[in-house]
Design a protein around this motif. Structure first.
Motif, PDB file in Angstrom:
ATOM      1  N   ASN A   2       0.822  -1.191   0.000  1.00 49.64           N
ATOM      2  CA  ASN A   2       0.000   0.000   0.000  1.00 49.64           C
ATOM      3  C   ASN A   2       0.873   1.264   0.000  1.00 49.64           C
ATOM      4  O   ASN A   2       1.962   1.300   0.525  1.00 49.64           O
ATOM      5  CB  ASN A   2      -0.883  -0.206   1.205  1.00 49.64           C
ATOM      6  CG  ASN A   2      -1.446   0.943   1.886  1.00 49.64           C
ATOM      7  OD1 ASN A   2      -1.122   2.061   1.657  1.00 49.64           O
ATOM      8  ND2 ASN A   2      -2.351   0.596   2.759  1.00 49.64           N
ATOM      9  N   THR A   4       0.532   4.169   1.442  1.00 45.87           N
ATOM     10  CA  THR A   4       0.738   4.796   2.755  1.00 45.87           C
ATOM     11  C   THR A   4       1.840   4.096   3.531  1.00 45.87           C
ATOM     12  O   THR A   4       2.578   4.741   4.277  1.00 45.87           O
ATOM     13  CB  THR A   4      -0.561   4.789   3.582  1.00 45.87           C
ATOM     14  OG1 THR A   4      -1.075   3.470   3.649  1.00 45.87           O
ATOM     15  CG2 THR A   4      -1.572   5.735   3.017  1.00 45.87           C
ATOM     16  N   LEU A   5       1.976   2.781   3.342  1.00 50.73           N
ATOM     17  CA  LEU A   5       3.056   2.054   4.009  1.00 50.73           C
ATOM     18  C   LEU A   5       4.405   2.511   3.455  1.00 50.73           C
ATOM     19  O   LEU A   5       5.345   2.744   4.204  1.00 50.73           O
ATOM     20  CB  LEU A   5       2.861   0.543   3.823  1.00 50.73           C
ATOM     21  CG  LEU A   5       3.907  -0.341   4.510  1.00 50.73           C
ATOM     22  CD1 LEU A   5       3.895  -0.132   6.010  1.00 50.73           C
ATOM     23  CD2 LEU A   5       3.650  -1.793   4.175  1.00 50.73           C
ATOM     24  N   TRP A   6       4.486   2.658   2.130  1.00 46.91           N
ATOM     25  CA  TRP A   6       5.732   3.140   1.520  1.00 46.91           C
ATOM     26  C   TRP A   6       6.055   4.559   1.977  1.00 46.91           C
ATOM     27  O   TRP A   6       7.220   4.903   2.234  1.00 46.91           O
ATOM     28  CB  TRP A   6       5.641   3.106  -0.008  1.00 46.91           C
ATOM     29  CG  TRP A   6       5.856   1.720  -0.549  1.00 46.91           C
ATOM     30  CD1 TRP A   6       4.936   0.916  -1.142  1.00 46.91           C
ATOM     31  CD2 TRP A   6       7.079   0.996  -0.533  1.00 46.91           C
ATOM     32  NE1 TRP A   6       5.480  -0.282  -1.505  1.00 46.91           N
ATOM     33  CE2 TRP A   6       6.833  -0.255  -1.130  1.00 46.91           C
ATOM     34  CE3 TRP A   6       8.356   1.240  -0.059  1.00 46.91           C
ATOM     35  CZ2 TRP A   6       7.805  -1.235  -1.277  1.00 46.91           C
ATOM     36  CZ3 TRP A   6       9.313   0.264  -0.227  1.00 46.91           C
ATOM     37  CH2 TRP A   6       9.038  -0.951  -0.826  1.00 46.91           C
ATOM     38  N   THR A   7       5.084   5.358   2.114  1.00 43.75           N
ATOM     39  CA  THR A   7       5.281   6.731   2.582  1.00 43.75           C
ATOM     40  C   THR A   7       5.801   6.725   4.012  1.00 43.75           C
ATOM     41  O   THR A   7       6.717   7.474   4.361  1.00 43.75           O
ATOM     42  CB  THR A   7       3.967   7.523   2.486  1.00 43.75           C
ATOM     43  OG1 THR A   7       3.477   7.458   1.150  1.00 43.75           O
ATOM     44  CG2 THR A   7       4.151   8.962   2.899  1.00 43.75           C
ATOM     45  N   ALA A   8       5.230   5.861   4.837  1.00 48.08           N
ATOM     46  CA  ALA A   8       5.664   5.773   6.236  1.00 48.08           C
ATOM     47  C   ALA A   8       7.092   5.251   6.330  1.00 48.08           C
ATOM     48  O   ALA A   8       7.905   5.754   7.128  1.00 48.08           O
ATOM     49  CB  ALA A   8       4.714   4.876   7.019  1.00 48.08           C
ATOM     50  N   ILE A   9       7.428   4.247   5.518  1.00 47.21           N
ATOM     51  CA  ILE A   9       8.797   3.700   5.510  1.00 47.21           C
ATOM     52  C   ILE A   9       9.787   4.763   5.030  1.00 47.21           C
ATOM     53  O   ILE A   9      10.855   4.948   5.604  1.00 47.21           O
ATOM     54  CB  ILE A   9       8.872   2.427   4.646  1.00 47.21           C
ATOM     55  CG1 ILE A   9       8.106   1.290   5.324  1.00 47.21           C
ATOM     56  CG2 ILE A   9      10.319   2.025   4.398  1.00 47.21           C
ATOM     57  CD1 ILE A   9       7.984   0.030   4.490  1.00 47.21           C
ATOM     58  N   ALA A  11       9.453   8.019   5.219  1.00 48.68           N
ATOM     59  CA  ALA A  11       9.560   9.037   6.262  1.00 48.68           C
ATOM     60  C   ALA A  11      10.459   8.546   7.403  1.00 48.68           C
ATOM     61  O   ALA A  11      11.298   9.289   7.914  1.00 48.68           O
ATOM     62  CB  ALA A  11       8.182   9.408   6.786  1.00 48.68           C
ATOM     63  N   ALA A  12      10.296   7.289   7.792  1.00 50.24           N
ATOM     64  CA  ALA A  12      11.116   6.719   8.862  1.00 50.24           C
ATOM     65  C   ALA A  12      12.580   6.648   8.450  1.00 50.24           C
ATOM     66  O   ALA A  12      13.480   6.973   9.233  1.00 50.24           O
ATOM     67  CB  ALA A  12      10.597   5.337   9.245  1.00 50.24           C
ATOM     68  N   SER A  15      14.064  10.138   8.484  1.00 48.75           N
ATOM     69  CA  SER A  15      14.354  10.548   9.858  1.00 48.75           C
ATOM     70  C   SER A  15      15.594   9.837  10.387  1.00 48.75           C
ATOM     71  O   SER A  15      16.444  10.445  11.055  1.00 48.75           O
ATOM     72  CB  SER A  15      13.168  10.238  10.765  1.00 48.75           C
ATOM     73  OG  SER A  15      12.070  11.017  10.414  1.00 48.75           O
TER      74      SER A  15
END
Length: 150
Positions: A2, A4-9, A11-12, A15
């Motif tokens: 998905n 959103t999962l790629w976006t979260a990964i 972003a992490a 960071s």
């Protein structure tokens, strides 16, 4: 997977990379500052040590021109500073410091000079027993990258 999962990964990971870069930059900065502070301390210590040697050597050289060496313990302070120079200085400075000590002892061996002989010896630059030592110290300090800006 998905979006959103790629976006979260992403972003992490961003960071994480940012944090690692910040830690590395801080570590490098701290290390550089510590090295510079240590180098500055060493230069100040050498300056102080060379100053002590010049002061004591000058005093003894002046005394040697008009007195004989009645008490060898007069040389203890000079040889103490010479031993400290052996610990921290380069070979050229050490060689010239030892030569100064020998010249001072030779001055004590000579007959005492009259005021006229002192004047003649002064004009002939025979009494400047610390000249080569001072020049070697200056060269060593100027070779230090920290001393060039002074």
């Amino acid at each position: 997977m998905n979006v959103t999962l790629w976006t979260a990964i992403a972003a992490a990971m961003g960071s994480f990379v940012g944090a690692i870069a910040s830690i590395a930059t801080t570590w490098i900065t701290q290390r550089t500052q510590a090295i510079r502070a240590n180098s500055e301390w060493k230069v100040r210590e050498c300056e102080t040590l060379y100053k002590e040697f010049v002061t004591e050597g000058s005093r003894l050289a002046a005394d040697a021109m008009t007195h004989s060496l009645e008490r060898p313990d007069q040389l203890v302070a000079l040889y103490g500073v010479l031993s400290r120079i052996r610990l921290v200085s380069g070979g050229d400075v050490l060689r010239h410091a030892e030569a100064c000590c020998y010249r001072i002892i030779e001055l004590y061996r000579r007959p005492n000079l009259t005021s006229n002989e002192l004047h003649i010896a002064f004009e002939a630059h025979e009494l400047d027993v610390l000249r080569e030592f001072s020049m070697a110290c200056r060269a060593e300090l100027l070779a230090s990258s920290l001393y060039k800006g002074r």
